[in-house]
Design a protein around this motif. Sequence first.
Motif, PDB file in Angstrom:
ATOM      1  N   THR A 106      11.413 -10.933 -34.344  1.00 62.80           N
ATOM      2  CA  THR A 106      10.664 -11.840 -33.467  1.00 62.80           C
ATOM      3  C   THR A 106      10.974 -11.546 -32.006  1.00 62.80           C
ATOM      4  O   THR A 106      10.076 -11.478 -31.166  1.00 62.80           O
ATOM      5  CB  THR A 106      11.015 -13.302 -33.797  1.00 62.80           C
ATOM      6  OG1 THR A 106      10.743 -13.546 -35.174  1.00 62.80           O
ATOM      7  CG2 THR A 106      10.214 -14.264 -32.949  1.00 62.80           C
ATOM      8  N   LEU A 107      12.248 -11.354 -31.698  1.00 59.68           N
ATOM      9  CA  LEU A 107      12.641 -11.025 -30.333  1.00 59.68           C
ATOM     10  C   LEU A 107      12.026  -9.702 -29.893  1.00 59.68           C
ATOM     11  O   LEU A 107      11.525  -9.577 -28.768  1.00 59.68           O
ATOM     12  CB  LEU A 107      14.165 -10.972 -30.235  1.00 59.68           C
ATOM     13  CG  LEU A 107      14.740 -10.631 -28.860  1.00 59.68           C
ATOM     14  CD1 LEU A 107      14.364 -11.711 -27.857  1.00 59.68           C
ATOM     15  CD2 LEU A 107      16.248 -10.484 -28.950  1.00 59.68           C
ATOM     16  N   TYR A 108      12.034  -8.718 -30.786  1.00 56.87           N
ATOM     17  CA  TYR A 108      11.444  -7.421 -30.465  1.00 56.87           C
ATOM     18  C   TYR A 108       9.955  -7.556 -30.164  1.00 56.87           C
ATOM     19  O   TYR A 108       9.454  -6.966 -29.202  1.00 56.87           O
ATOM     20  CB  TYR A 108      11.652  -6.436 -31.616  1.00 56.87           C
ATOM     21  CG  TYR A 108      10.880  -5.155 -31.430  1.00 56.87           C
ATOM     22  CD1 TYR A 108      11.318  -4.189 -30.546  1.00 56.87           C
ATOM     23  CD2 TYR A 108       9.684  -4.926 -32.129  1.00 56.87           C
ATOM     24  CE1 TYR A 108      10.603  -3.021 -30.354  1.00 56.87           C
ATOM     25  CE2 TYR A 108       8.972  -3.763 -31.946  1.00 56.87           C
ATOM     26  CZ  TYR A 108       9.428  -2.807 -31.059  1.00 56.87           C
ATOM     27  OH  TYR A 108       8.716  -1.661 -30.858  1.00 56.87           O
ATOM     28  N   SER A 130      17.521 -10.400 -39.306  1.00 55.95           N
ATOM     29  CA  SER A 130      16.432  -9.426 -39.202  1.00 55.95           C
ATOM     30  C   SER A 130      15.162 -10.093 -38.695  1.00 55.95           C
ATOM     31  O   SER A 130      14.452  -9.541 -37.834  1.00 55.95           O
ATOM     32  CB  SER A 130      16.159  -8.770 -40.550  1.00 55.95           C
ATOM     33  OG  SER A 130      17.279  -8.051 -40.991  1.00 55.95           O
ATOM     34  N   LEU A 131      14.857 -11.270 -39.196  1.00 54.06           N
ATOM     35  CA  LEU A 131      13.677 -11.997 -38.747  1.00 54.06           C
ATOM     36  C   LEU A 131      13.797 -12.375 -37.269  1.00 54.06           C
ATOM     37  O   LEU A 131      12.846 -12.225 -36.501  1.00 54.06           O
ATOM     38  CB  LEU A 131      13.477 -13.252 -39.605  1.00 54.06           C
ATOM     39  CG  LEU A 131      12.241 -14.082 -39.292  1.00 54.06           C
ATOM     40  CD1 LEU A 131      10.978 -13.287 -39.564  1.00 54.06           C
ATOM     41  CD2 LEU A 131      12.255 -15.360 -40.113  1.00 54.06           C
ATOM     42  N   GLY A 132      14.980 -12.855 -36.882  1.00 49.18           N
ATOM     43  CA  GLY A 132      15.202 -13.195 -35.471  1.00 49.18           C
ATOM     44  C   GLY A 132      15.082 -11.969 -34.567  1.00 49.18           C
ATOM     45  O   GLY A 132      14.462 -12.023 -33.500  1.00 49.18           O
ATOM     46  N   GLN A 188       5.504  -7.386 -26.354  1.00 51.19           N
ATOM     47  CA  GLN A 188       4.316  -7.974 -25.732  1.00 51.19           C
ATOM     48  C   GLN A 188       4.488  -8.082 -24.227  1.00 51.19           C
ATOM     49  O   GLN A 188       3.571  -7.786 -23.465  1.00 51.19           O
ATOM     50  CB  GLN A 188       4.035  -9.356 -26.326  1.00 51.19           C
ATOM     51  CG  GLN A 188       3.516  -9.316 -27.737  1.00 51.19           C
ATOM     52  CD  GLN A 188       3.419 -10.704 -28.356  1.00 51.19           C
ATOM     53  OE1 GLN A 188       3.908 -11.681 -27.789  1.00 51.19           O
ATOM     54  NE2 GLN A 188       2.802 -10.779 -29.528  1.00 51.19           N
ATOM     55  N   GLY A 189       5.671  -8.488 -23.787  1.00 53.20           N
ATOM     56  CA  GLY A 189       5.943  -8.557 -22.343  1.00 53.20           C
ATOM     57  C   GLY A 189       5.882  -7.185 -21.706  1.00 53.20           C
ATOM     58  O   GLY A 189       5.340  -7.015 -20.598  1.00 53.20           O
TER      59      GLY A 189
END
Length: 93
Positions: A24-26, A19-21, A31-32
């Motif tokens: 973070t990816l989301y 979930s943390l990974g 942002q991109g």
Amino acid sequence: MNSRRLLAGLYVLLFLALSLGAGTLYLKLRQGYDRQRRAQEALRKDVAELRGKVAAQEKYLERLRTDPVLVDRLLRERLKYSRPNEWVFDFVE
């Protein structure tokens, strides 16, 4: 019983890590996406501004093609042309 709790704890830790990974990816992808969206908006504004300039230049070009008075004035002002038997005085300020 102990092994079940240990296995359940490992599953919870694995779930939290995934979930943390994923979070973070989301956030990085978001942002991109936001950066690209802002760049696209800036480009759209630039395109609209440039289209306005092109329209004004096309209008001016059409006047140059059809308005002999404008052409005569521009030739006299910018290129210092004169008619026969006419004098041109260029005063420097």
